[in-house]
Write an enzyme that holds these catalytic residues in place. Structure first.
Site, PDB file in Angstrom:
ATOM      1  N   ASP A 216       5.551   4.967   4.701  1.00 53.39           N
ATOM      2  CA  ASP A 216       6.618   4.055   5.466  1.00 53.39           C
ATOM      3  C   ASP A 216       6.800   2.763   4.862  1.00 53.39           C
ATOM      4  O   ASP A 216       7.620   1.828   5.103  1.00 53.39           O
ATOM      5  CB  ASP A 216       6.188   3.768   7.046  1.00 53.39           C
ATOM      6  CG  ASP A 216       4.947   3.036   7.207  1.00 53.39           C
ATOM      7  OD1 ASP A 216       3.960   3.479   6.449  1.00 53.39           O
ATOM      8  OD2 ASP A 216       4.763   2.160   8.142  1.00 53.39           O
ATOM      9  N   HIS A 217       6.112   2.576   3.604  1.00 58.39           N
ATOM     10  CA  HIS A 217       6.220   1.433   2.612  1.00 58.39           C
ATOM     11  C   HIS A 217       6.809   1.843   1.438  1.00 58.39           C
ATOM     12  O   HIS A 217       7.111   0.919   0.690  1.00 58.39           O
ATOM     13  CB  HIS A 217       4.962   0.651   2.749  1.00 58.39           C
ATOM     14  CG  HIS A 217       4.559   0.132   3.943  1.00 58.39           C
ATOM     15  ND1 HIS A 217       4.587  -1.291   4.225  1.00 58.39           N
ATOM     16  CD2 HIS A 217       3.945   0.906   5.200  1.00 58.39           C
ATOM     17  CE1 HIS A 217       4.065  -1.409   5.382  1.00 58.39           C
ATOM     18  NE2 HIS A 217       3.616  -0.278   6.026  1.00 58.39           N
TER      19      HIS A 217
ATOM     20  N   HIS B  71       0.801  -1.053   0.033  1.00 53.87           N
ATOM     21  CA  HIS B  71      -0.086   0.095  -0.049  1.00 53.87           C
ATOM     22  C   HIS B  71       1.004   1.354  -0.014  1.00 53.87           C
ATOM     23  O   HIS B  71       2.108   1.221   0.142  1.00 53.87           O
ATOM     24  CB  HIS B  71      -0.884  -0.006   1.083  1.00 53.87           C
ATOM     25  CG  HIS B  71      -0.365  -0.031   2.635  1.00 53.87           C
ATOM     26  ND1 HIS B  71       0.581  -0.766   3.045  1.00 53.87           N
ATOM     27  CD2 HIS B  71      -0.405   0.879   3.472  1.00 53.87           C
ATOM     28  CE1 HIS B  71       0.953  -0.460   4.228  1.00 53.87           C
ATOM     29  NE2 HIS B  71       0.600   0.698   4.560  1.00 53.87           N
TER      30      HIS B  71
ATOM     31  N   HIS C  65      -7.155  -2.108   5.657  1.00 51.80           N
ATOM     32  CA  HIS C  65      -6.279  -1.029   6.236  1.00 51.80           C
ATOM     33  C   HIS C  65      -6.510   0.551   5.968  1.00 51.80           C
ATOM     34  O   HIS C  65      -5.877   1.332   6.092  1.00 51.80           O
ATOM     35  CB  HIS C  65      -4.770  -1.276   5.826  1.00 51.80           C
ATOM     36  CG  HIS C  65      -3.549  -0.581   6.193  1.00 51.80           C
ATOM     37  ND1 HIS C  65      -3.471  -0.523   7.655  1.00 51.80           N
ATOM     38  CD2 HIS C  65      -2.624   0.311   5.673  1.00 51.80           C
ATOM     39  CE1 HIS C  65      -2.430   0.175   7.941  1.00 51.80           C
ATOM     40  NE2 HIS C  65      -2.008   0.743   6.798  1.00 51.80           N
TER      41      HIS C  65
ATOM     42  N   HIS D 131       6.635  -5.124  11.699  1.00 52.25           N
ATOM     43  CA  HIS D 131       5.914  -3.855  11.776  1.00 52.25           C
ATOM     44  C   HIS D 131       5.654  -3.499  13.051  1.00 52.25           C
ATOM     45  O   HIS D 131       4.520  -3.623  13.573  1.00 52.25           O
ATOM     46  CB  HIS D 131       4.342  -3.986  10.801  1.00 52.25           C
ATOM     47  CG  HIS D 131       4.229  -2.724  10.506  1.00 52.25           C
ATOM     48  ND1 HIS D 131       3.259  -1.951  11.102  1.00 52.25           N
ATOM     49  CD2 HIS D 131       4.377  -1.874   9.283  1.00 52.25           C
ATOM     50  CE1 HIS D 131       3.031  -0.700  10.409  1.00 52.25           C
ATOM     51  NE2 HIS D 131       3.603  -0.660   9.405  1.00 52.25           N
TER      52      HIS D 131
ATOM     53  N   HIS E  53       1.137   4.119   2.100  1.00 55.69           N
ATOM     54  CA  HIS E  53       1.604   4.733   3.279  1.00 55.69           C
ATOM     55  C   HIS E  53       3.103   4.864   2.962  1.00 55.69           C
ATOM     56  O   HIS E  53       3.823   4.144   2.505  1.00 55.69           O
ATOM     57  CB  HIS E  53       1.179   4.068   4.376  1.00 55.69           C
ATOM     58  CG  HIS E  53      -0.158   4.329   4.914  1.00 55.69           C
ATOM     59  ND1 HIS E  53      -0.856   3.429   5.617  1.00 55.69           N
ATOM     60  CD2 HIS E  53      -1.278   5.310   4.586  1.00 55.69           C
ATOM     61  CE1 HIS E  53      -2.137   3.822   5.767  1.00 55.69           C
ATOM     62  NE2 HIS E  53      -2.201   5.019   5.275  1.00 55.69           N
TER      63      HIS E  53
ATOM     64  N   ASP F  80       0.281  -4.173   6.131  1.00 60.65           N
ATOM     65  CA  ASP F  80      -0.568  -3.589   7.348  1.00 60.65           C
ATOM     66  C   ASP F  80      -1.995  -3.862   6.914  1.00 60.65           C
ATOM     67  O   ASP F  80      -2.492  -3.874   6.062  1.00 60.65           O
ATOM     68  CB  ASP F  80      -0.263  -2.100   7.027  1.00 60.65           C
ATOM     69  CG  ASP F  80       0.982  -1.583   7.441  1.00 60.65           C
ATOM     70  OD1 ASP F  80       1.845  -2.411   7.520  1.00 60.65           O
ATOM     71  OD2 ASP F  80       1.275  -0.425   7.614  1.00 60.65           O
TER      72      ASP F  80
HETATM   73 ZN   LIG Z   1       0.218   1.463   6.561  1.00 57.98          ZN
HETATM   74 ZN   LIG Z   2       3.135   0.690   7.964  1.00 57.84          ZN
END
Ligand SMILES: [Zn+2]
Ligand SMILES: [Zn+2]
Length: 294
Positions: free
Chosen positions: A65-66, A61, A137, A262, A63, A206
Site C-alpha cells: 500500500d506504499h 517501507h 513496523h 493512514h 508494504h 507506518d
Molecule cells: Zn505497512
Molecule cells: Zn500502510
C-alpha cells in the site's frame, strides 16, 4: 512557500473516499517531492502534481500500500518523454525487493533511476535536507524529517559599502552572523534583511508508537503521523499506532501541528477527529486532496 498535498490517506486498501498512502510536497521552485506511492497515486496526481516535476521519491517501507503505484507512475513518466533523473530512497536492506518490483514483464524506463538505501544519516540537498529515522513496523521501515534551511535576502551592496564591509568580511559575516567594524557591531540581518526561519516536517510512515526520535524531529512545524486505529482493541498486536498515541508523539516532539493519516476503513473521519480532540487541540485528520501551505 511549500505545499503539502495528501494524495492517499487510507490504511492498507482504497475506500470510496481514500486512496492508499502518498503525500506530495511542492517545493518553492515548483519541484515536487513524493513520500510513498501507493496504488493509484498517479491518478490522484491529475491536475495537482506534475509527474515530470517529481525529482525525488522517499519510500518509508515496502508494504504494497506504499509502493505499488511506482511502476505505473514510472511508465507514465517514460511515455511523457521524461529525461530527468529520478532519485528514489528506500529503507536499508530492501533493494532486492525493489528490484523485484521493477522486474515485471516489459517494464523499463528511458531515463535514469537512482535507488539509494538509507537508514539514519542526514542527507543535504541544495536548500533542504532529509533525515531518515528507523521506526517500528515489523519490516525494514523508516520515517523522514524533511527540513528547509534558514534563508536570507541578498546583501544590500550600497549599505555594505557605506558600512565598510568588503572582501573577506562577507565570509566572516556569513560564518559569525555579525562583524565588528570600527568599534561598531553589525549583524548580518542589518545588511541582508530578516532571516527566514527554515521549516521542518516529520512523516512517520507506518509505525508503532516510538519513544525516541532524532533531535531534528523535535519542534517540527508539522508532524504527519499514522493513526490507523482508534482503540487498542482494534489495534491488537499490529505494528501501528492509535490516534491517542499519535497525539502523545505530537506532544513529545512539541509539534506545532499534527496531521493524522493512514486511517482504517472501519472509521468515519468524524470519529477519528472526535478522538483526536480528546488529546490534542491542533490535530487535523487528513483527507485525500487536502492541501496544507507551510
Ligand atoms: Zn505497512
Ligand atoms: Zn500502510
Amino acid at each position: 512557500m511549500m505545499k503539502i498535498i495528501f494524495l492517499g490517506t487510507s490504511a492498507s486498501k482504497p475506500t470510496s473516499e481514500r486512496n492508499p498512502s502518498s503525500i506530495a510536497l511542492q517545493y518553492n521552485n515548483g519541484e515536487f517531492i513524493l513520500f510513498d506511492c501507493g496504488e493509484g497515486t498517479q491518478r490522484q496526481m491529475i491536475k495537482k502534481v506534475s509527474p515530470m516535476k517529481i525529482s525525488k521519491i522517499f519510500i518509508t517501507h515496502l508494504h504494497a500500500d506504499h509502493i505499488i503505484g511506482l511502476v505505473g507512475l514510472i511508465q507514465s513518466m517514460k511515455l511523457n518523454g521524461r529525461t530527468q533523473l529520478l532519485h528514489i530512497f528506500i529503507p536499508k536492506d530492501t533493494i532486492e525487493y525493489m528490484n523485484q518490483l521493477f522486474s515485471i514483464p516489459y517494464f523499463s524506463a528511458d531515463f535514469d533511476i537512482l535507488i539509494t538505501e538509507v537508514f539514519d544519516e542526514k542527507i543535504e540537498f541544495d536548500s533542504y535536507w532529509i533525515r531518515p529515522f528507523p521506526v517500528s513496523h515489523g519490516v525494514p521501515a523508516i520515517g523522514y524529517v524533511f527540513g528547509v534551511n534558514d534563508s536570507r535576502g541578498k546583501f544590500n551592496k550600497k549599505l555594505c559599502d557605506e558600512l565598510g564591509i568588503k572582501g573577506e568580511m562577507f565570509a566572516i559575516l556569513e560564518k559569525n552572523r555579525e562583524i565588528e567594524i570600527n568599534g561598531r557591531r553589525i549583524s548580518i540581518e542589518e545588511v541582508t534583511g530578516k532571516i527566514k526561519k527554515g521549516k521542518k516536517i516529520v512523516y512517520t510512515g507506518d509505525t508503532e508508537k516510538l519513544d525516541s526520535f532524532p533531535e531534528e524531529a523535535y519542534n517540527c512545524d508539522i508532524l504527519i503521523h499514522e493513526s490507523t486505529f482508534i482503540s487498542q482493541e482494534d489495534k491488537k498486536e499490529t505494528y501501528h499506532s492509535t490516534v491517542k498515541e499519535a497525539c502523545e508523539v505530537a506532544k513529545l516532539l512539541s509539534a506545532k501541528k499534527l496531521i493524522l493519516t493512514h486511517i482504517s476503513q472501519r472509521y468515519e473521519t468524524s470519529e477519528v477527529a472526535e478522538e483526536s480532540k480528546k488529546y490534542c487541540e491542533n490535530a487535523i485528520v487528513a483527507e485525500d486532496f487536502m492541501e496544507i501551505k507551510i
